[in-house]
Design an enzyme around this catalytic site. Structure first.
Site, short mmCIF file in Angstrom:
data_model
loop_
_atom_site.label_atom_id
_atom_site.label_comp_id
_atom_site.label_asym_id
_atom_site.label_seq_id
_atom_site.Cartn_x
_atom_site.Cartn_y
_atom_site.Cartn_z
CD GLU A 71 33.06 36.14 44.93
OE1 GLU A 71 32.23 36.92 45.44
OE2 GLU A 71 33.43 35.08 45.46
CG HIS A 89 38.68 37.33 44.77
ND1 HIS A 89 39.19 36.74 45.91
CD2 HIS A 89 37.77 36.44 44.29
CE1 HIS A 89 38.61 35.56 46.09
NE2 HIS A 89 37.75 35.35 45.12
CG HIS A 91 40.57 31.40 44.78
ND1 HIS A 91 39.66 30.55 44.18
CD2 HIS A 91 39.86 32.48 45.19
CE1 HIS A 91 38.44 31.10 44.22
NE2 HIS A 91 38.55 32.27 44.82
CG HIS A 151 36.60 32.69 48.99
ND1 HIS A 151 35.31 33.19 48.83
CD2 HIS A 151 37.14 32.69 47.75
CE1 HIS A 151 35.09 33.46 47.56
NE2 HIS A 151 36.20 33.17 46.89
#
Length: 211
Positions: A71, A89, A91, A151
């Site tokens: 990413e 980032h 999840h 996502h």
């Protein structure tokens, strides 16, 4: 604490708080034209500083034996168009639930203002692609957080600590909203109500000192 040490510290905290599982999620922190990022395919709670590669803002590997996170293009796209110095980032469960079912996270609590108000859900694109990077960059405009459809979430800050706290807040807001939907229809704060919160924060009450 060095930038790489910060990645290890907050990577470990992300795992401990259940914001990521396995090798999912990634973090980065910027220093000028260089960016320290978590490596591809590594569990965030098992990182050591030497595992974290350094790239330049053009995406070239400058230092490190491991490949940067897949990413990394998304991180670099956000750095290019915001004042962010750090990106997280994850999840996380409730964030991913909202990202998989909604087009935005409405302001169910005034603390949403700390993320810029309404949190947009960027359209779905395959992870690690220029399309995903572009979608996130567009949705991040004027915000501190974005959800990525089906996502997870992305938050930014002037420091890694700030970006990480934004991630925690985003997950809390998503949980409040999801749990609220299980009870009824959550009340969404109006623009006027949010503006009143801003006004209150700019002009806090002054309590007279007792003589």
């Amino acid at each position: 604490m060095s930038l790489r040490e910060q990645l290890c510290e907050y990577g470990r905290r992300a795992v401990e708080l259940g914001l990521v599982i396995g090798t999912s999620g990634n973090l980065s922190v910027r220093d000028g034209d260089l960016v320290a990022v978590t490596p591809s395919g590594a569990a965030l709670d098992r990182l050591t500083p030497d595992m974290c590669p350094i790239v330049d803002v053009a995406g070239h590997l400058v230092e490190g034996d491991l490949q940067p996170s897949s990413e990394t293009p998304m991180h670099l796209a956000v750095y290019e168009t915001t004042a962010a110095q750090a990106i997280v980032h994850t999840h996380s469960v409730f964030g991913t639930v909202v990202a998989s079912t909604m087009t935005e996270l409405p302001p169910v609590h005034y603390n949403a203002l700390m993320l810029g108000g309404v949190v947009k859900v960027a359209p779905y694109a395959t992870y690690g692609t220029p399309e995903l990077a572009a979608n996130v960059r567009a949705a991040m405009e004027g915000k501190q957080a974005v959800l990525m459809a089906n996502h997870g979430g992305v938050t930014i800050g002037s420091t890694l600590e700030q970006a990480f706290e934004a991630t925690r807040l985003l997950e809390w807001l998503c949980e409040v909203y999801v749990r609220g939907l299980g009870v009824g229809n959550p009340t969404i704060l109006t623009d006027e109500q949010l503006a009143a919160v801003v006004e209150r924060s700019l002009n806090p009450p002054v309590f007279p000192r007792r003589l």
